[in-house]
Design an enzyme around this catalytic site. Structure first.
Site, short mmCIF file in Angstrom:
data_model
loop_
_atom_site.label_atom_id
_atom_site.label_comp_id
_atom_site.label_asym_id
_atom_site.label_seq_id
_atom_site.Cartn_x
_atom_site.Cartn_y
_atom_site.Cartn_z
N THR A 135 0.85 -1.14 -0.25
CA THR A 135 -0.51 -0.32 0.38
C THR A 135 0.81 1.04 0.12
O THR A 135 1.81 1.13 0.48
CB THR A 135 -0.90 0.13 1.62
OG1 THR A 135 -1.82 1.91 1.16
CG2 THR A 135 -0.08 -0.21 2.25
N ASP A 136 0.20 2.35 -0.51
CA ASP A 136 1.05 3.81 -0.37
C ASP A 136 1.30 4.22 0.64
O ASP A 136 1.86 5.22 1.79
CB ASP A 136 0.48 4.67 -1.71
CG ASP A 136 -1.06 4.85 -1.19
OD1 ASP A 136 -2.10 4.15 -0.19
OD2 ASP A 136 -1.39 5.77 -1.92
N GLU A 137 0.13 3.25 1.96
CA GLU A 137 0.26 4.43 3.73
C GLU A 137 1.60 3.96 4.62
O GLU A 137 1.45 4.77 5.15
CB GLU A 137 -0.86 3.67 4.36
CG GLU A 137 -2.69 3.76 3.38
CD GLU A 137 -3.26 3.19 4.59
OE1 GLU A 137 -3.40 3.58 5.66
OE2 GLU A 137 -4.29 3.41 4.02
N TYR A 161 -1.45 0.17 10.57
CA TYR A 161 -2.29 -0.90 9.46
C TYR A 161 -0.75 -0.44 8.54
O TYR A 161 -0.20 -1.90 8.21
CB TYR A 161 -3.04 -0.67 8.96
CG TYR A 161 -3.74 -1.12 7.67
CD1 TYR A 161 -3.00 -1.94 7.16
CD2 TYR A 161 -3.27 0.79 6.62
CE1 TYR A 161 -3.17 -2.51 5.59
CE2 TYR A 161 -3.29 -0.01 5.25
CZ TYR A 161 -3.18 -1.77 4.84
OH TYR A 161 -3.08 -1.81 3.83
N LYS A 165 1.82 -2.89 7.62
CA LYS A 165 2.33 -3.23 5.97
C LYS A 165 3.62 -2.86 5.57
O LYS A 165 4.56 -3.29 5.21
CB LYS A 165 1.78 -2.64 4.72
CG LYS A 165 -0.28 -3.17 5.13
CD LYS A 165 0.08 -4.28 4.74
CE LYS A 165 0.30 -4.58 3.22
NZ LYS A 165 0.12 -6.07 2.45
#
Length: 359
Positions: A135-137, A161, A165
């Site tokens: 994810t870009d998060e 989260y 990741k």
């Protein structure tokens, strides 16, 4: 080695869309490993019930014996790893599950894949791939004037989260550099489309607006996300799996930055057109600004020039068309919606939004 891939988390939102698109666009088989927790749904894959190229195995990616057995039995040429806890709000109230699935689970999967890969002959080793979907998060947050996230942006996760990741991404990278395991990593922006679990922003707003319920928008509604239609994401993953350079990361974006309130307005306007309700009037009147969640990143944006230049991939779906297709899908699939909105889901919505809506 056979013309078979293993997909983890292939009964979830993005995973099931990928499995459906893979079966539609290739001739190879899919072994689908999914724990079938709250977000995994067999009904996402009903159209494949009689397709011999797809098999669904209920199991946990941390179950080393099971994963090892799947590798030994099917001798896949690739593994595409979607399985993850992915909802930021849930990571705030229960981060332990995110550590277990996203970190420990990915580590276990890497170990099993490495053991399998080491048994292959030289030619088979060169063809095997481990594709990790992220994810870009992991990159943190951007200010309005900041350049978009690139593959070299420093990691700065701000939620449990995102941290889980980021940790999984680092393990994948380490297995390439330490052991030579042929890995690929993709970091995508916010996905939307069919089969998305109703706790996420877009389906939550569609269903609440349809039913005349409050539309809870965090903070001032000006948080920005780049929106990626899930079918575009699936085609990008196929491109990376086929042509991506080993050990590399590819950012996948939809070139569709929108504020959250713009997204909600678009949903309201489409529903007002497709399912007008005189008693409600404009569904924009249902919007309720609620207390922001802790550590809410202000802006995400993806620089996808690398995947475009190296793999000739670009998103095909613009946001305006994609959001309309998504609203129409939910309107046409209310049986699916009613099935997934279980008592556990309702309890979660109550836990996460009740106090915020009362402010």
């Amino acid at each position: 080695m056979n013309d078979i891939i293993i997909v983890t988390g292939g009964a979830g939102f993005i995973g099931s869309n990928f499995v459906l698109s893979w079966i539609a666009n290739t001739s190879s088989e899919v072994v689908n490993l999914d724990a079938l927790t709250y977000a995994g749904n067999r009904k996402n894959l009903l159209s494949l019930d009689r397709d011999s190229r797809h098999s669904l195995v209920k199991g946990d990616i941390r179950d080393t014996a099971l994963v090892t057995s799947l590798f030994r039995t099917h001798k896949p040429r690739a593994i595409v790893h979607f399985a993850a806890e992915s909802h930021v709000d849930r990571s705030i109230t229960g981060p332990d599950a995110f550590v277990q699935t996203n970190v420990v689970g990915t580590f276990s999967l890497l170990q099993a894949a490495k053991t399998y890969w080491e048994t292959l002959d030289a030619d088979e080793k060169s063809k095997f791939r481990f594709l990790h979907v992220s994810t870009d998060e992991v990159y943190g947050t951007l200010k309005p004037e900041d350049p978009a996230f690139s593959e070299t942006t420093a990691y700065a996760p701000n939620s449990p989260y995102a941290a889980s990741k980021a940790a999984s991404d680092h393990f994948v990278r380490a297995y390439f550099h330490t052991y030579g395991l042929p890995v690929l990593t993709t970091n995508c922006s916010n996905n939307y489309g069919p089969y998305q679990f109703p706790e996420k922003l877009i389906p939550l707003m569609i269903l609440n607006a349809l039913e005349g319920k409050a539309l809870p928008v965090y903070g001032d509604g000006l948080n920005v996300r780049d929106w990626l239609y899930v079918e575009d994401h699936c085609s990008a993953i196929r491109a990376v799996l086929e042509k991506g350079r080993l050990g590399e990361t590819y950012n996948i974006g939809g070139s569709s930055e929108r504020t959250n309130i713009e997204v909600v307005h678009a949903i309201c306007d489409i529903l007002d057109e497709l399912q007008p309700n005189k008693a409600l009037g404009s569904r924009r009147n249902l919007i309720s600004y609620v207390q922001d969640r802790p550590g809410h990143d202000r802006r995400y944006a993806i620089d996808a020039r690398k995947i475009a230049s190296e793999l000739s991939w670009q998103p095909q779906q613009q946001f305006e068309g994609g959001i309309r297709k998504t609203v129409e899908w939910f309107l046409q699939n209310m049986d699916w919606v009613n099935d997934v909105r279980s008592g556990a889901y309702q309890q979660w919505i109550e836990l996460n939004y009740a106090e915020r809506l009362s402010l």
